[in-house]
Design an enzyme around this catalytic site. Structure first.
Site, PDB file in Angstrom:
ATOM      1  N   ARG A  75       0.851  -1.320  -0.067  1.00 55.73           N
ATOM      2  CA  ARG A  75      -0.018  -0.023  -0.167  1.00 55.73           C
ATOM      3  C   ARG A  75       0.698   1.253   0.187  1.00 55.73           C
ATOM      4  O   ARG A  75       0.552   2.193  -0.615  1.00 55.73           O
ATOM      5  CB  ARG A  75      -0.986  -0.008   1.231  1.00 55.73           C
ATOM      6  CG  ARG A  75      -1.921  -0.920   1.069  1.00 55.73           C
ATOM      7  CD  ARG A  75      -2.976  -1.091   2.280  1.00 55.73           C
ATOM      8  NE  ARG A  75      -4.053  -1.800   1.908  1.00 55.73           N
ATOM      9  CZ  ARG A  75      -4.922  -2.278   2.673  1.00 55.73           C
ATOM     10  NH1 ARG A  75      -4.557  -2.076   4.122  1.00 55.73           N
ATOM     11  NH2 ARG A  75      -5.932  -3.155   2.386  1.00 55.73           N
TER      12      ARG A  75
ATOM     13  N   LYS B 252     -20.141 -17.031  -1.068  1.00 56.44           N
ATOM     14  CA  LYS B 252     -21.695 -16.940  -0.928  1.00 56.44           C
ATOM     15  C   LYS B 252     -22.183 -16.023  -2.039  1.00 56.44           C
ATOM     16  O   LYS B 252     -21.609 -14.893  -2.521  1.00 56.44           O
ATOM     17  CB  LYS B 252     -21.801 -16.381   0.358  1.00 56.44           C
ATOM     18  CG  LYS B 252     -21.655 -17.026   1.530  1.00 56.44           C
ATOM     19  CD  LYS B 252     -22.028 -16.322   2.974  1.00 56.44           C
ATOM     20  CE  LYS B 252     -21.814 -17.050   4.003  1.00 56.44           C
ATOM     21  NZ  LYS B 252     -22.025 -16.037   5.205  1.00 56.44           N
TER      22      LYS B 252
ATOM     23  N   GLY C 287     -12.165  -8.471  -2.886  1.00 55.89           N
ATOM     24  CA  GLY C 287     -12.045  -9.357  -1.851  1.00 55.89           C
ATOM     25  C   GLY C 287     -11.105 -10.380  -1.781  1.00 55.89           C
ATOM     26  O   GLY C 287     -10.060  -9.886  -1.958  1.00 55.89           O
TER      27      GLY C 287
ATOM     28  N   GLY D 244     -12.553  -4.073  -0.713  1.00 50.43           N
ATOM     29  CA  GLY D 244     -14.061  -3.845  -0.160  1.00 50.43           C
ATOM     30  C   GLY D 244     -14.460  -2.634  -1.308  1.00 50.43           C
ATOM     31  O   GLY D 244     -15.772  -2.555  -1.696  1.00 50.43           O
TER      32      GLY D 244
END
Ligand code: AMP
Length: 393
Positions: free
Chosen positions: A34, A195, A351, A374
């Site tokens: 980062r 999911k 993700g 996210g």
């Protein structure tokens, strides 16, 4: 306004970066990705005659705990930037203002953790105004937190006339536009992960935009069961079966090809030590669960991907964290890399797929790896992120 249109000569650029990096028990930075990602923007300002004030959060402090101090990042940031980074033990108020005022062109100042104040995440306007006193120009380059309407990522922008996205934010937006707005076709999306419920908005947003949609990972079983297949003890969301059928029907109407796995690697428990076998997708015996896609599925997906001109990859094909169930994800990585080598544009993001791609060494072989899990997921959902909206307004 873009960064190239701003004159930084003798100005202080207040840059919101995402220096929320992992630290070890000795407070050493263990992954500086980062910090490296923010380098181009910082250097741009310095090379154009300005000074830089960096603000960021680190972790989730409750009570100004020392472990969350951004002072732990000074050495690594200085190293990466090639400039000795100065540090001030507050992010607003007298101390911070003095340090910011004393900066000479070419110098870099890092502020203490923004989240030492609860006003940051609350999006408090007076706090944002106090931060804004520190700079003449505001740059948002914190893609990782662009989906949050926090004081330093969104609220602060209203106090600046001169404001722009940093180069990292720009790269993220340009990459996503290449996929969802101006893709070379065919455009193939791979959606994996656990999911259906967490990806449903993504599916709805991209279904009409893509030519082919590969559904892998745990979410495939809800689709298989909804169509009458036997999935044993595999992951399933029973209340999403109807939705799965609706998605399949809608795809037919819009001529979107949906590709589901045809075979799977099954295990008798969710463990690396489990007994492992293979099965056709709709024929998983009770007591067994599908934890990765099988070879035929990998081959099918490979064939689809080799025809692609643009690829979006979100989510692993199996439980890649456990070695026996990592092959499907590795094979997808190889297929995406090969397609990229042959001229396709490939974006990996949102993700867990990013950690999979890095873990298996494909990060350099795809066109772009998003830095914000996210934030990218929300962009894929078609949302306008507060950190982006604030600059554009
Ligand atoms: P996501 O954050 O939604 O992309 O989900 C990623 C997670 O999905 C990873 O931790 C994988 O281990 C998990 N996953 C992928 N395939 C399966 C599967 N067949 N059964 C259970 N979990 C899975």
């Amino acid at each position: 306004m873009t960064i190239d249109q701003i004159n930084f000569e003798n100005k202080r650029a207040l840059i919101r970066v995402d220096f929320n990096v992992p630290l070890d028990e000795n407070y050493k930075v263990t992954d500086a990705t980062r910090i490296e990602a923010a380098k181009d923007t910082i250097i741009h300002v310095l090379e154009h005659g300005g000074s830089v004030i960096l603000m960021s959060h680190l972790g989730r402090p409750k009570n100004k705990e020392e472990e969350f101090s951004l002072s732990h990042v000074i050495a690594k940031a200085s190293d990466i930037l090639g400039v000795q980074v100065q540090f001030v033990e507050d992010c607003k108020g007298e101390l911070a203002e003095k340090a910011a005022n004393d900066l000479e062109p070419g110098e870099v100042l890092l502020l203490e953790n923004l989240r030492y104040y609860s006003e940051e995440t609350a999006g408090d306007t007076s706090f944002a105004k106090a931060l804004s006193q520190l700079g003449d120009v505001y740059i948002n380059d914190a893609f990782g937190t662009a989906h949050r309407a926090h004081a330093s990522t969104a609220v602060i922008a209203q106090f600046f006339e001169e404001k722009c996205f940093g180069l990292l934010m720009n790269r993220e937006m340009v990459s996503l536009d290449k996929v969802l707005k101006t893709p070379e076709r065919p455009l193939v999306a791979i959606l994996g992960g656990a999911k259906v419920s967490s990806k449903i908005t993504v599916i709805e947003n991209i279904l009409t935009k893509v030519d082919d949609l590969i559904i892998a990972g745990g979410m495939a079983y809800t689709f298989i069961k909804a169509q009458g297949g036997k999935i044993g003890d595999s992951l399933v969301e029973n209340d999403k079966q109807e939705l799965a059928l609706e998605i399949l029907a809608k795809a037919k109407q819009t001529n979107t090809n949906i590709h589901l796995p045809v075979d799977v690697i099954i295990a008798n428990s969710f463990s690396e030590m489990a007994t492992i076998d293979k099965a056709a997708i709709g024929e998983i015996p009770d007591g067994w669960m599908g934890l990765d896609i099988g070879e035929k599925s990998s081959q099918n997906f490979h064939n689809v991907l080799q025809g692609a001109k643009t690829i979006l990859w979100n989510g692993p094909a199996g439980v890649f964290e456990m070695e026996p169930f990592a092959n499907g994800t590795i094979s997808l990585g190889k297929s995406v890399s090969e397609a990229t080598k042959n001229g396709a544009f490939s974006l990996v993001g949102g993700g867990d797929s990013v950690s999979a791609v890095k873990q298996f060494g494909f990060a350099d072989q795809v066109s772009y790896v998003s830095t914000g899990g996210g934030a990218m997921l929300e962009m894929l959902e078609g949302k306008i992120l507060p950190g982006i909206a604030a600059i554009k307004e």
